[in-house]
Design a protein around this motif. Structure first.
Motif, PDB file in Angstrom:
ATOM      1  N   ASP A 106       0.842  -1.196   0.000  1.00  0.00           N
ATOM      2  CA  ASP A 106       0.000   0.000   0.000  1.00  0.00           C
ATOM      3  C   ASP A 106       0.881   1.250   0.000  1.00  0.00           C
ATOM      4  OD1 ASP A 106      -1.719   2.102   0.526  1.00  0.00           O
ATOM      5  OD2 ASP A 106      -2.953   0.964   1.924  1.00  0.00           O
ATOM      6  N   VAL A 107       0.798   2.037  -1.077  1.00  0.00           N
ATOM      7  CA  VAL A 107       1.549   3.286  -1.194  1.00  0.00           C
ATOM      8  C   VAL A 107       0.602   4.483  -1.231  1.00  0.00           C
ATOM      9  CG1 VAL A 107       3.519   2.197  -2.339  1.00  0.00           C
ATOM     10  CG2 VAL A 107       1.620   3.082  -3.732  1.00  0.00           C
ATOM     11  N   GLY A 108      -0.599   4.315  -0.686  1.00  0.00           N
ATOM     12  CA  GLY A 108      -1.618   5.366  -0.750  1.00  0.00           C
ATOM     13  C   GLY A 108      -1.192   6.660  -0.097  1.00  0.00           C
ATOM     14  N   ASN A 109      -0.503   6.590   1.056  1.00  0.00           N
ATOM     15  CA  ASN A 109      -0.048   7.810   1.727  1.00  0.00           C
ATOM     16  C   ASN A 109       0.920   8.595   0.851  1.00  0.00           C
ATOM     17  OD1 ASN A 109      -1.546   7.446   4.055  1.00  0.00           O
ATOM     18  ND2 ASN A 109       0.084   6.397   5.164  1.00  0.00           N
ATOM     19  N   LEU A 110       1.877   7.894   0.249  1.00  0.00           N
ATOM     20  CA  LEU A 110       2.836   8.563  -0.627  1.00  0.00           C
ATOM     21  C   LEU A 110       2.131   9.153  -1.843  1.00  0.00           C
ATOM     22  CD1 LEU A 110       5.818   9.198  -1.265  1.00  0.00           C
ATOM     23  CD2 LEU A 110       5.904   7.013  -2.496  1.00  0.00           C
ATOM     24  N   ARG A 111       1.216   8.410  -2.424  1.00  0.00           N
ATOM     25  CA  ARG A 111       0.486   8.914  -3.593  1.00  0.00           C
ATOM     26  C   ARG A 111      -0.234  10.222  -3.275  1.00  0.00           C
ATOM     27  NH1 ARG A 111      -4.750   5.981  -6.513  1.00  0.00           N
ATOM     28  NH2 ARG A 111      -4.947   7.486  -8.238  1.00  0.00           N
ATOM     29  N   ASN A 112      -0.912  10.271  -2.133  1.00  0.00           N
ATOM     30  CA  ASN A 112      -1.672  11.466  -1.761  1.00  0.00           C
ATOM     31  C   ASN A 112      -0.757  12.666  -1.528  1.00  0.00           C
ATOM     32  OD1 ASN A 112      -4.054   9.988  -1.909  1.00  0.00           O
ATOM     33  ND2 ASN A 112      -4.074   9.512   0.284  1.00  0.00           N
ATOM     34  N   LYS A 113       0.372  12.438  -0.858  1.00  0.00           N
ATOM     35  CA  LYS A 113       1.321  13.518  -0.589  1.00  0.00           C
ATOM     36  C   LYS A 113       1.885  14.084  -1.890  1.00  0.00           C
ATOM     37  CE  LYS A 113       1.947  13.596   4.048  1.00  0.00           C
ATOM     38  NZ  LYS A 113       1.939  14.801   4.903  1.00  0.00           N
ATOM     39  N   VAL A 114       2.299  13.194  -2.778  1.00  0.00           N
ATOM     40  CA  VAL A 114       2.903  13.628  -4.030  1.00  0.00           C
ATOM     41  C   VAL A 114       1.877  14.336  -4.919  1.00  0.00           C
ATOM     42  CG1 VAL A 114       3.962  12.811  -6.169  1.00  0.00           C
ATOM     43  CG2 VAL A 114       4.707  11.864  -3.977  1.00  0.00           C
ATOM     44  N   ALA A 115       0.674  13.799  -4.989  1.00  0.00           N
ATOM     45  CA  ALA A 115      -0.370  14.423  -5.811  1.00  0.00           C
ATOM     46  C   ALA A 115      -0.713  15.824  -5.306  1.00  0.00           C
ATOM     47  CB  ALA A 115      -1.610  13.538  -5.826  1.00  0.00           C
ATOM     48  N   ALA A 116      -0.795  15.972  -3.974  1.00  0.00           N
ATOM     49  CA  ALA A 116      -1.109  17.283  -3.411  1.00  0.00           C
ATOM     50  C   ALA A 116       0.032  18.275  -3.625  1.00  0.00           C
ATOM     51  CB  ALA A 116      -1.415  17.141  -1.923  1.00  0.00           C
ATOM     52  N   GLY A 117       1.266  17.791  -3.503  1.00  0.00           N
ATOM     53  CA  GLY A 117       2.408  18.685  -3.616  1.00  0.00           C
ATOM     54  C   GLY A 117       2.736  19.090  -5.037  1.00  0.00           C
ATOM     55  N   VAL A 122       1.176  11.432 -10.216  1.00  0.00           N
ATOM     56  CA  VAL A 122       2.198  10.743 -11.006  1.00  0.00           C
ATOM     57  C   VAL A 122       2.353   9.279 -10.598  1.00  0.00           C
ATOM     58  CG1 VAL A 122       3.484  12.860 -11.443  1.00  0.00           C
ATOM     59  CG2 VAL A 122       4.041  11.481  -9.419  1.00  0.00           C
ATOM     60  N   ILE A 123       1.860   8.912  -9.422  1.00  0.00           N
ATOM     61  CA  ILE A 123       1.936   7.505  -9.002  1.00  0.00           C
ATOM     62  C   ILE A 123       0.765   6.720  -9.576  1.00  0.00           C
ATOM     63  CG2 ILE A 123       1.901   5.939  -7.019  1.00  0.00           C
ATOM     64  CD1 ILE A 123       3.499   8.003  -5.472  1.00  0.00           C
ATOM     65  N   GLY A 124      -0.441   7.237  -9.444  1.00  0.00           N
ATOM     66  CA  GLY A 124      -1.585   6.679 -10.155  1.00  0.00           C
ATOM     67  C   GLY A 124      -2.130   5.367  -9.639  1.00  0.00           C
ATOM     68  N   ARG A 125      -1.745   4.952  -8.465  1.00  0.00           N
ATOM     69  CA  ARG A 125      -2.238   3.691  -7.883  1.00  0.00           C
ATOM     70  C   ARG A 125      -1.980   3.722  -6.388  1.00  0.00           C
ATOM     71  NH1 ARG A 125       0.341   0.890 -11.996  1.00  0.00           N
ATOM     72  NH2 ARG A 125       0.611   3.008 -12.762  1.00  0.00           N
ATOM     73  N   ASP A 126      -2.819   3.011  -5.629  1.00  0.00           N
ATOM     74  CA  ASP A 126      -2.643   2.925  -4.181  1.00  0.00           C
ATOM     75  C   ASP A 126      -1.872   1.687  -3.761  1.00  0.00           C
ATOM     76  OD1 ASP A 126      -3.972   5.290  -3.497  1.00  0.00           O
ATOM     77  OD2 ASP A 126      -5.928   4.309  -3.545  1.00  0.00           O
ATOM     78  N   THR A 127      -1.760   0.703  -4.654  1.00  0.00           N
ATOM     79  CA  THR A 127      -1.137  -0.574  -4.289  1.00  0.00           C
ATOM     80  C   THR A 127      -0.210  -1.055  -5.384  1.00  0.00           C
ATOM     81  OG1 THR A 127      -3.151  -1.173  -3.066  1.00  0.00           O
ATOM     82  CG2 THR A 127      -1.591  -2.932  -3.497  1.00  0.00           C
ATOM     83  N   LEU A 128       0.946  -1.573  -4.976  1.00  0.00           N
ATOM     84  CA  LEU A 128       1.847  -2.285  -5.876  1.00  0.00           C
ATOM     85  C   LEU A 128       1.757  -3.770  -5.533  1.00  0.00           C
ATOM     86  CD1 LEU A 128       5.002   0.039  -5.693  1.00  0.00           C
ATOM     87  CD2 LEU A 128       3.123   0.108  -7.343  1.00  0.00           C
ATOM     88  N   ASN A 129       1.725  -4.618  -6.544  1.00  0.00           N
ATOM     89  CA  ASN A 129       1.492  -6.042  -6.338  1.00  0.00           C
ATOM     90  C   ASN A 129       2.613  -6.882  -6.923  1.00  0.00           C
ATOM     91  OD1 ASN A 129      -1.474  -4.774  -7.295  1.00  0.00           O
ATOM     92  ND2 ASN A 129      -1.441  -5.773  -5.308  1.00  0.00           N
TER      93      ASN A 129
END
Length: 324
Positions: A106-117, A122-129
């Motif tokens: 789960d990379v949702g926290n990083l995604r939200n921070k980067v998108a807001a900043g 640019v990450i475009g997903r909450d999970t890497l599998n």
């Protein structure tokens, strides 16, 4: 072998392994006479061992004329990330181990921070599998029978790993060279029964970034490197074990975005640190084992200018294993 975008394969493999195990068990074959906890717990990539590193032991409770199998679920929650791993391990005659595992990161926290900043997702997903298929073969020694000699149990193993997020892993954000790779390792496990102590050393050859969750290889390194993994476990009783592990990891990645967008400054910091844990495991019966640990994974992915100052990832590891 390519498993990319074929997640339906994993439940099918689980079912196949247990079907085979059940058929063997009911074909007048004795099952599960191995001593309690001598099969280890389920390692985060699916092999039998500790939480972080595979040991030379074979999963399940089958001895040299028996079979064994188990399923496991592991949960790792660090300060800013979460990893869920579930899988199956199948042991044949205390000689060969086959494992399959699915990892969801789960990379949702990083995604939200980067998108807001940055104002862009640019990450475009909450999970890497990632899917991991493992094979381990015992080649020397026997942990119980050789407990009063200097001979360790030795096994060689491979773990084929395929990341299910090929486009993102190889994009300008991460910059991995490949979405799949194969780790090769040799493990030596020594059980000192008179001292209630188990020691393990594993030498792994790998190109995996963060166990493969961020792909394989990068601009820093794109070749196999030897990594040392060590474990020590002390048996408090036949049902309780405490221990610690240390695992070296390669430092392969440097995000291409740093040169493209930030003048070469290490803004997207993908530096990889070694990992360690301190754990306690409890096995009330041969069918169940529970593990809890403090785990430190160091830096995973940090983007300080947008408030994602994630340089030290430490947290809890919980795992449950059920089998025979």
């Amino acid at each position: 072998m390519h498993l990319n975008k074929n997640k339906k394969l994993i439940p099918a493999l689980f079912a196949t392994c247990f079907s085979v195990g059940a058929n063997l068990a009911y074909a007048e074959m004795p099952v599960s006479n191995k001593l309690l906890l001598t099969g280890g717990v389920s390692q985060v990539e699916g092999a039998a061992g500790g939480g972080l590193t595979p040991w030379a032991v074979i999963g399940g409770y089958g001895t040299n004329n028996e079979v064994g199998a188990n399923v496991h679920y592991s949960y790792v929650k660090s300060s800013d990330y979460r990893l869920d791993t579930y899988g199956v391990t199948f042991g044949l005659f205390d000689r060969v181990e086959f494992s399959v595992a699915q990892q969801d990161f789960d990379v949702g926290n990083l995604r939200n921070k980067v998108a807001a900043g940055l104002g862009a997702d640019v990450i475009g997903r909450d999970t890497l599998n990632q899917i991991i298929v493992g094979l381990k073969v015992r080649v020397l020694g026997e942990a119980i029978l050789d407990a009063d000699t200097w001979v360790p149990q030795v096994a060689v193993g491979v773990q084929y790993k395929e990341n299910q997020d090929k486009e993102f892993i190889k994009s300008a954000v991460i910059g991995a060279k490949s979405d799949h790779g194969t780790d090769v390792y040799i493990a030596a496990t020594k059980l000192l029964l008179d001292k209630n102590l188990l020691l393990n050393g594993t030498l792994r050859f790998t190109k995996a970034n963060q166990f493969g969750l961020l792909g394989f290889g990068g601009d820093n390194h794109d070749s196999y490197q030897p990594m040392v993994e060590v474990s020590a476990a002390y048996l408090l009783s036949k049902k309780w074990v405490v221990g610690a592990e240390y695992r070296m990891k390669p430092d392969n990645l440097r995000s291409p975005a740093n040169n493209a967008l930030f003048g070469g400054a290490n803004v997207v910091d993908l530096k990889e640190d070694d990992a360690f844990d301190v754990f306690v495991a409890y096995a009330p019966t041969k069918n169940v084992s529970l593990t809890a640990a403090y785990v430190n994974l160091g830096n995973i992915a940090t983007v300080k200018p947008v408030g994602a100052n994630y340089g030290t990832q430490e947290g809890v590891y919980l795992s449950a294993q059920f089998g025979f």
